[in-house]
Write a protein that holds these residues in place. Sequence first.
Motif, PDB file in Angstrom:
ATOM      1  N   VAL A  64       0.925  -1.108   0.004  1.00 48.10           N
ATOM      2  CA  VAL A  64      -0.014  -0.018  -0.120  1.00 48.10           C
ATOM      3  C   VAL A  64       0.813   1.273  -0.160  1.00 48.10           C
ATOM      4  CG1 VAL A  64      -1.752   1.358   1.413  1.00 48.10           C
ATOM      5  CG2 VAL A  64      -2.272  -1.303   1.150  1.00 48.10           C
ATOM      6  N   ALA A  65       1.827   1.343   0.708  1.00 45.78           N
ATOM      7  CA  ALA A  65       2.784   2.420   0.972  1.00 45.78           C
ATOM      8  C   ALA A  65       3.368   2.641  -0.461  1.00 45.78           C
ATOM      9  CB  ALA A  65       3.767   2.242   1.943  1.00 45.78           C
ATOM     10  N   ASN A  66       3.907   1.495  -1.049  1.00 39.38           N
ATOM     11  CA  ASN A  66       4.668   1.725  -2.349  1.00 39.38           C
ATOM     12  C   ASN A  66       3.648   2.271  -3.237  1.00 39.38           C
ATOM     13  OD1 ASN A  66       7.097   1.303  -3.983  1.00 39.38           O
ATOM     14  ND2 ASN A  66       6.017  -0.598  -4.917  1.00 39.38           N
ATOM     15  N   ALA A  67       2.486   1.588  -3.475  1.00 38.58           N
ATOM     16  CA  ALA A  67       1.671   2.184  -4.670  1.00 38.58           C
ATOM     17  C   ALA A  67       1.184   3.434  -4.333  1.00 38.58           C
ATOM     18  CB  ALA A  67       0.074   1.049  -4.154  1.00 38.58           C
ATOM     19  N   ALA A  68       1.139   4.013  -3.070  1.00 40.84           N
ATOM     20  CA  ALA A  68       0.609   5.525  -2.872  1.00 40.84           C
ATOM     21  C   ALA A  68       1.924   6.206  -3.262  1.00 40.84           C
ATOM     22  CB  ALA A  68       0.171   5.593  -1.226  1.00 40.84           C
ATOM     23  N   LEU A  69       3.073   6.053  -2.857  1.00 40.20           N
ATOM     24  CA  LEU A  69       4.167   6.786  -3.274  1.00 40.20           C
ATOM     25  C   LEU A  69       4.306   6.814  -4.846  1.00 40.20           C
ATOM     26  CD1 LEU A  69       6.735   5.831  -0.682  1.00 40.20           C
ATOM     27  CD2 LEU A  69       5.501   8.203  -0.766  1.00 40.20           C
ATOM     28  N   LEU A  70       4.247   5.518  -5.543  1.00 34.84           N
ATOM     29  CA  LEU A  70       4.207   5.600  -6.932  1.00 34.84           C
ATOM     30  C   LEU A  70       3.113   6.390  -7.577  1.00 34.84           C
ATOM     31  CD1 LEU A  70       5.423   1.959  -7.550  1.00 34.84           C
ATOM     32  CD2 LEU A  70       6.807   4.124  -7.829  1.00 34.84           C
ATOM     33  N   ARG A  71       1.935   6.395  -7.188  1.00 41.38           N
ATOM     34  CA  ARG A  71       0.740   7.217  -7.615  1.00 41.38           C
ATOM     35  C   ARG A  71       1.102   8.682  -7.489  1.00 41.38           C
ATOM     36  NH1 ARG A  71      -4.173   6.540  -9.177  1.00 41.38           N
ATOM     37  NH2 ARG A  71      -4.282   4.503  -8.782  1.00 41.38           N
ATOM     38  N   ILE A  72       1.565   8.879  -6.316  1.00 44.05           N
ATOM     39  CA  ILE A  72       1.979  10.428  -6.324  1.00 44.05           C
ATOM     40  C   ILE A  72       2.947  10.903  -7.180  1.00 44.05           C
ATOM     41  CG2 ILE A  72       2.970  12.219  -4.708  1.00 44.05           C
ATOM     42  CD1 ILE A  72       1.495  10.627  -2.329  1.00 44.05           C
ATOM     43  N   GLY A  73       3.986  10.085  -7.325  1.00 48.15           N
ATOM     44  CA  GLY A  73       5.242  10.334  -8.227  1.00 48.15           C
ATOM     45  C   GLY A  73       4.934  10.275  -9.630  1.00 48.15           C
ATOM     46  N   LEU A  74       3.928   9.426 -10.212  1.00 42.89           N
ATOM     47  CA  LEU A  74       3.591   9.189 -11.407  1.00 42.89           C
ATOM     48  C   LEU A  74       2.356  10.146 -12.088  1.00 42.89           C
ATOM     49  CD1 LEU A  74       4.192   5.365 -11.835  1.00 42.89           C
ATOM     50  CD2 LEU A  74       5.662   7.519 -12.738  1.00 42.89           C
ATOM     51  N   ALA A  75       1.704  10.856 -10.994  1.00 40.92           N
ATOM     52  CA  ALA A  75       0.546  11.532 -11.476  1.00 40.92           C
ATOM     53  C   ALA A  75       0.574  12.213 -12.702  1.00 40.92           C
ATOM     54  CB  ALA A  75       0.025  12.165 -10.250  1.00 40.92           C
ATOM     55  N   PRO A  76       1.724  13.167 -12.657  1.00 43.66           N
ATOM     56  CA  PRO A  76       1.949  13.990 -13.952  1.00 43.66           C
ATOM     57  C   PRO A  76       1.776  13.114 -15.259  1.00 43.66           C
ATOM     58  CG  PRO A  76       3.574  14.615 -12.236  1.00 43.66           C
ATOM     59  CD  PRO A  76       2.842  13.334 -11.646  1.00 43.66           C
ATOM     60  N   LEU A  77       2.456  11.921 -15.325  1.00 46.46           N
ATOM     61  CA  LEU A  77       2.361  11.030 -16.244  1.00 46.46           C
ATOM     62  C   LEU A  77       0.808  10.644 -16.663  1.00 46.46           C
ATOM     63  CD1 LEU A  77       5.411   8.768 -16.103  1.00 46.46           C
ATOM     64  CD2 LEU A  77       5.298  10.688 -17.539  1.00 46.46           C
ATOM     65  N   LEU A 110      -0.604  13.676 -18.260  1.00 48.12           N
ATOM     66  CA  LEU A 110      -0.033  13.796 -19.620  1.00 48.12           C
ATOM     67  C   LEU A 110      -0.696  12.582 -20.501  1.00 48.12           C
ATOM     68  CD1 LEU A 110       1.997  14.865 -21.594  1.00 48.12           C
ATOM     69  CD2 LEU A 110       3.710  13.267 -20.625  1.00 48.12           C
ATOM     70  N   SER A 111      -0.835  11.556 -20.249  1.00 40.82           N
ATOM     71  CA  SER A 111      -1.425  10.519 -21.006  1.00 40.82           C
ATOM     72  C   SER A 111      -2.792  10.801 -21.211  1.00 40.82           C
ATOM     73  CB  SER A 111      -1.449   9.023 -20.307  1.00 40.82           C
ATOM     74  OG  SER A 111      -2.226   8.220 -21.020  1.00 40.82           O
ATOM     75  N   ARG A 112      -3.597  11.453 -20.502  1.00 36.80           N
ATOM     76  CA  ARG A 112      -4.983  11.836 -20.745  1.00 36.80           C
ATOM     77  C   ARG A 112      -5.070  13.065 -21.650  1.00 36.80           C
ATOM     78  NH1 ARG A 112      -5.779  10.874 -15.178  1.00 36.80           N
ATOM     79  NH2 ARG A 112      -5.413  13.151 -14.311  1.00 36.80           N
ATOM     80  N   LEU A 113      -4.180  14.177 -21.412  1.00 40.03           N
ATOM     81  CA  LEU A 113      -4.113  15.051 -22.266  1.00 40.03           C
ATOM     82  C   LEU A 113      -3.933  14.521 -23.803  1.00 40.03           C
ATOM     83  CD1 LEU A 113      -4.494  18.136 -22.934  1.00 40.03           C
ATOM     84  CD2 LEU A 113      -2.097  18.567 -22.094  1.00 40.03           C
ATOM     85  N   MET A 114      -2.816  13.951 -23.915  1.00 44.40           N
ATOM     86  CA  MET A 114      -2.100  13.334 -25.272  1.00 44.40           C
ATOM     87  C   MET A 114      -3.353  12.540 -25.920  1.00 44.40           C
ATOM     88  SD  MET A 114       1.449  11.836 -24.277  1.00 44.40           S
ATOM     89  CE  MET A 114       1.567  11.333 -26.027  1.00 44.40           C
ATOM     90  N   PRO A 124       5.774  19.710 -12.681  1.00 41.74           N
ATOM     91  CA  PRO A 124       6.318  19.898 -11.364  1.00 41.74           C
ATOM     92  C   PRO A 124       7.651  20.811 -11.628  1.00 41.74           C
ATOM     93  CG  PRO A 124       5.989  17.575 -11.730  1.00 41.74           C
ATOM     94  CD  PRO A 124       5.789  18.518 -13.249  1.00 41.74           C
ATOM     95  N   VAL A 125       7.997  21.405 -10.295  1.00 46.95           N
ATOM     96  CA  VAL A 125       9.031  22.301 -10.597  1.00 46.95           C
ATOM     97  C   VAL A 125      10.428  21.531 -10.814  1.00 46.95           C
ATOM     98  CG1 VAL A 125      10.400  23.906  -8.723  1.00 46.95           C
ATOM     99  CG2 VAL A 125       7.732  23.676  -8.707  1.00 46.95           C
ATOM    100  N   ARG A 126      10.286  20.546 -10.018  1.00 47.20           N
ATOM    101  CA  ARG A 126      11.771  19.752 -10.747  1.00 47.20           C
ATOM    102  C   ARG A 126      11.505  18.164 -10.592  1.00 47.20           C
ATOM    103  NH1 ARG A 126      12.302  21.606  -5.344  1.00 47.20           N
ATOM    104  NH2 ARG A 126      12.419  20.061  -3.692  1.00 47.20           N
ATOM    105  N   GLY A 127      12.327  17.439 -10.948  1.00 49.71           N
ATOM    106  CA  GLY A 127      12.224  16.006 -11.041  1.00 49.71           C
ATOM    107  C   GLY A 127      12.185  15.651 -12.534  1.00 49.71           C
ATOM    108  N   GLY A 128      12.305  14.142 -12.720  1.00 52.31           N
ATOM    109  CA  GLY A 128      12.577  13.608 -14.078  1.00 52.31           C
ATOM    110  C   GLY A 128      11.120  13.825 -14.634  1.00 52.31           C
ATOM    111  N   ILE A 129       9.903  13.812 -14.164  1.00 48.84           N
ATOM    112  CA  ILE A 129       8.742  13.964 -14.771  1.00 48.84           C
ATOM    113  C   ILE A 129       8.500  15.329 -15.289  1.00 48.84           C
ATOM    114  CG2 ILE A 129       6.367  13.698 -14.583  1.00 48.84           C
ATOM    115  CD1 ILE A 129       6.870  11.596 -12.449  1.00 48.84           C
ATOM    116  N   ALA A 130       8.979  16.274 -15.014  1.00 56.40           N
ATOM    117  CA  ALA A 130       9.136  17.749 -15.320  1.00 56.40           C
ATOM    118  C   ALA A 130       9.599  17.873 -17.128  1.00 56.40           C
ATOM    119  CB  ALA A 130       9.720  18.764 -14.533  1.00 56.40           C
ATOM    120  N   GLU A 131      10.518  17.085 -17.219  1.00 52.21           N
ATOM    121  CA  GLU A 131      11.097  17.172 -18.508  1.00 52.21           C
ATOM    122  C   GLU A 131      10.229  16.686 -19.741  1.00 52.21           C
ATOM    123  OE1 GLU A 131      14.853  15.096 -18.552  1.00 52.21           O
ATOM    124  OE2 GLU A 131      15.621  16.431 -17.268  1.00 52.21           O
ATOM    125  N   PRO A 132       9.476  15.273 -19.633  1.00 54.44           N
ATOM    126  CA  PRO A 132       8.462  15.071 -20.532  1.00 54.44           C
ATOM    127  C   PRO A 132       7.486  15.999 -20.750  1.00 54.44           C
ATOM    128  CG  PRO A 132       8.347  13.580 -18.662  1.00 54.44           C
ATOM    129  CD  PRO A 132       9.641  14.328 -18.616  1.00 54.44           C
TER     130      PRO A 132
END
Length: 319
Positions: free
Chosen positions: A50-63, A66-70, A85-93
């Motif tokens: 549960v903790a891993n899923a919650a953290l991943l959902r927060i981290g991958l929410a911008p993706l 992005l997928s819905r908008l695409m 996001p202000v920083r992080g690997g997801i900001a680049e895509p």
Amino acid sequence: MSLFWRIFGLNAVVLGAATALLLWAPVTVSVPILLPEAAILLTGLGVMLVANAALLRIGLAPLDRLSRLMSTVDLLKPGQRLSAPVRGGIAEPVHAFNAMLDRLEAERATSSARALSAQETERRRIAAELHDEVGQSLTAVLLGLKRTADQAPDPLRGELLLAQETVRDSLDEVRRLARRLRPGVLEDLGLAAALTSLATDFATHTGMKVSRGIQSGLPPLEREAEVVIYRVAQEGLTNIARHAEADRAELAIHRTGSSVVLRIDDDGRGIGEAAEGAGIRGMRERALLLGATLDIAPSPAGGTRVLLTVPSAGKGARP
């Protein structure tokens, strides 16, 4: 931090916490395993998942966004962007996708401008051929029928007069088509007179009651803007005649601040959930050429409202 290291770090935190609990907790595992021990282990596993899923959902929410908008982005409705996001690997895509939309919208506007310019040129050419070639031929036929009818005996004269009326109706239709293709009144008398003529012609040929609200003293517009407003009004009235099943329509144009607003209302059955056809998409493409906004929504009269807001400009404006 790249997306890989972000996901790796999240999993490392969860697994490290689980390892620490196993090392320092006073819980032991027997062989064979006892029921309380199995329950504790399964509970710990569930907490980790549960903790891993919650953290991943927060981290991958911008993706996900992005997928819905695409999957839903429409270049005819500009301005759809994601907040990265202000920083992080997801900001680049996300930034790359927004930049791609900027390029696509600019290229779409440029190509649409060329296509619509070519369309207007072809319309003028066809209108000239209809007026000069077909119109003159029908006029010659009409005059020939008149001379023949004047010299024909009475039994034949009635049929010739009937043929003459048919040719005259065809000539009127050709002239009407030529005016629709190339609105000479727009070039000669301006936008207000062209919209008035358009509404009158529409009411005459459809039998629908059309009210007009043409404000005087409109700000100067570029010639291209006048053509766009006229074509949007023309397409809007055509859609009413074809699809709305309306009894009344209203065509109005007025000034709001530094913009000119064209409004078309009808009391028909409304647009509902129907997909936008080629006519409406053509209206949106024309609006994009001017940086204008086109809104199509339910009308207070119960039908559909088309609202075109065009920013006025002095450059190249009609004096």
